[in-house]
Design an enzyme around this catalytic site. Sequence first.
Site, PDB file in Angstrom:
ATOM      1  N   CYS A  19       0.241  -0.949  -0.361  1.00 36.49           N
ATOM      2  CA  CYS A  19       0.020   0.282   0.109  1.00 36.49           C
ATOM      3  C   CYS A  19       1.688   0.736  -0.137  1.00 36.49           C
ATOM      4  O   CYS A  19       0.349   2.428  -0.241  1.00 36.49           O
ATOM      5  CB  CYS A  19      -0.973   0.103   0.759  1.00 36.49           C
ATOM      6  SG  CYS A  19      -2.041  -1.353   0.773  1.00 36.49           S
ATOM      7  N   LYS A  22       0.988   3.667  -3.848  1.00 37.51           N
ATOM      8  CA  LYS A  22      -0.793   3.945  -3.539  1.00 37.51           C
ATOM      9  C   LYS A  22      -0.495   5.973  -3.856  1.00 37.51           C
ATOM     10  O   LYS A  22       0.725   5.899  -3.513  1.00 37.51           O
ATOM     11  CB  LYS A  22      -1.463   4.508  -2.369  1.00 37.51           C
ATOM     12  CG  LYS A  22      -2.027   2.833  -2.045  1.00 37.51           C
ATOM     13  CD  LYS A  22      -3.330   3.238  -0.998  1.00 37.51           C
ATOM     14  CE  LYS A  22      -4.117   2.333  -0.517  1.00 37.51           C
ATOM     15  NZ  LYS A  22      -5.030   2.398   0.780  1.00 37.51           N
ATOM     16  N   THR A  52     -16.920  10.347   1.528  1.00 34.39           N
ATOM     17  CA  THR A  52     -15.888  10.631   2.727  1.00 34.39           C
ATOM     18  C   THR A  52     -15.006  10.462   2.281  1.00 34.39           C
ATOM     19  O   THR A  52     -14.136   9.782   3.523  1.00 34.39           O
ATOM     20  CB  THR A  52     -16.655  10.418   3.975  1.00 34.39           C
ATOM     21  OG1 THR A  52     -17.308   9.233   3.388  1.00 34.39           O
ATOM     22  CG2 THR A  52     -18.233  11.328   4.051  1.00 34.39           C
ATOM     23  N   ASP A  73      -8.658  -4.005  -4.522  1.00 35.98           N
ATOM     24  CA  ASP A  73      -7.572  -2.995  -4.212  1.00 35.98           C
ATOM     25  C   ASP A  73      -6.444  -4.081  -5.103  1.00 35.98           C
ATOM     26  O   ASP A  73      -6.883  -5.573  -4.867  1.00 35.98           O
ATOM     27  CB  ASP A  73      -7.466  -3.549  -2.838  1.00 35.98           C
ATOM     28  CG  ASP A  73      -6.527  -2.164  -2.170  1.00 35.98           C
ATOM     29  OD1 ASP A  73      -5.046  -2.276  -2.377  1.00 35.98           O
ATOM     30  OD2 ASP A  73      -7.097  -1.902  -1.043  1.00 35.98           O
ATOM     31  N   GLY A 144     -11.258 -13.625 -12.747  1.00 34.60           N
ATOM     32  CA  GLY A 144     -10.599 -12.762 -12.957  1.00 34.60           C
ATOM     33  C   GLY A 144     -10.045 -11.972 -14.295  1.00 34.60           C
ATOM     34  O   GLY A 144     -10.426 -12.376 -15.475  1.00 34.60           O
ATOM     35  N   HIS A 145      -9.150 -11.177 -14.327  1.00 33.08           N
ATOM     36  CA  HIS A 145      -9.005 -10.176 -15.133  1.00 33.08           C
ATOM     37  C   HIS A 145      -6.899 -10.231 -15.297  1.00 33.08           C
ATOM     38  O   HIS A 145      -6.471 -10.131 -14.043  1.00 33.08           O
ATOM     39  CB  HIS A 145      -8.978  -8.667 -15.792  1.00 33.08           C
ATOM     40  CG  HIS A 145      -8.588  -8.620 -16.712  1.00 33.08           C
ATOM     41  ND1 HIS A 145      -8.551  -8.708 -17.831  1.00 33.08           N
ATOM     42  CD2 HIS A 145      -7.809  -7.415 -16.977  1.00 33.08           C
ATOM     43  CE1 HIS A 145      -8.464  -8.170 -18.841  1.00 33.08           C
ATOM     44  NE2 HIS A 145      -8.118  -7.119 -18.361  1.00 33.08           N
ATOM     45  N   SER A 146      -6.478 -10.469 -16.313  1.00 34.60           N
ATOM     46  CA  SER A 146      -4.704  -9.994 -16.367  1.00 34.60           C
ATOM     47  C   SER A 146      -4.674  -9.747 -17.306  1.00 34.60           C
ATOM     48  O   SER A 146      -5.151  -9.498 -18.533  1.00 34.60           O
ATOM     49  CB  SER A 146      -3.973 -11.957 -16.279  1.00 34.60           C
ATOM     50  OG  SER A 146      -4.276 -11.863 -17.732  1.00 34.60           O
TER      51      SER A 146
END
Length: 335
Positions: A19, A22, A52, A73, A144-146
């Site tokens: 993280c 980011k 928010t 994420d 999913g996706h790659s």
Amino acid sequence: MTTTEGTIRLTQYARGGGCACKIPPGELEDVVAGLAVAPSASGAEVLIGLETGDDAAVVRVPDDGPAVVATADFFTPVVDDPYDWGRIAAANALSDVYAVGGRPLVAVNLLAWPRDVLSFDLAREVLRGGLDVAAEAGCHVGGGHSVDDAEPKYGMAVTGIADPGRLLRNDRGRAGLPLSLTKPLGVGVLNNRHKATGEVFAEAVRTMVTLNRDASEAALKAGVECATDVTGFGLLGHLYKLARASNVTAVVDTAAVPYLDGAWQAVRDGFVSGGTRRNLAWVDPHTDFGNIDEETRLLLADAQTSGGLLVAGEIPGAPVIGELVPRREHTLVIR
């Protein structure tokens, strides 16, 4: 040359890790400023959206059933072990659902892979780690996706459900509530040390792969209405967002904040990410630090990966690290 498991350090294939990679919080807020959710033709009502900067989107569907929770994420390698990286990334993605009081139902993988550089055997281990943590959470994984990318990245898009009348939100803090933290800080500096030296910190890995499910359930059981998870913007960044959204001031007792073994030494030795320094710079104008030293400030702003829940209330096993008070000149007060 294609490299294989055991001959490579995954963290060396990414500029940042976890993280900490980011986009800085201030820059991100500038990007999304003014963006609004268009009304839905389905009649679904947005309960938690962009306003928010909360952890996940929550939508109430018209049939009075449970609300739908959606989040995504992904990030670059935070540790060298591919299986552990997969577990950490999955736990981190699932955390956004738990942070709003939801239960994950199904996830899809998000994978970016430098196919001409890194073996697909490594990618398989990453996906296996994600699958095992999703299974622990009782969450299905459906494909999913790659993409072929210069930097390896992995994470999940997760869909869950929540009781629309019992959500955890970052704008429901009230003066007089204690602040509890369910995981210790310090994974950011320890991961940075791992990236630089190869040292492995088993306690940090255990912390990052631990689901926030039990903490979320305990918060709901205790009647908590306000919470967020502590990830890339650090404790101070996420607490600032919570206090600002709730129009209160948050007071932190630094002596009560828990840290991982080795975290203090890592910050003293200079293993501080650029993301952590940007977190500190973002909150600095809104914070009364008193006489708190620079090392403590950096650890409080340390960019966490798969951190714990920050709860406006008390739950079993989580130390109370401060309280919310009526709004003062500064949004954060550190003592």
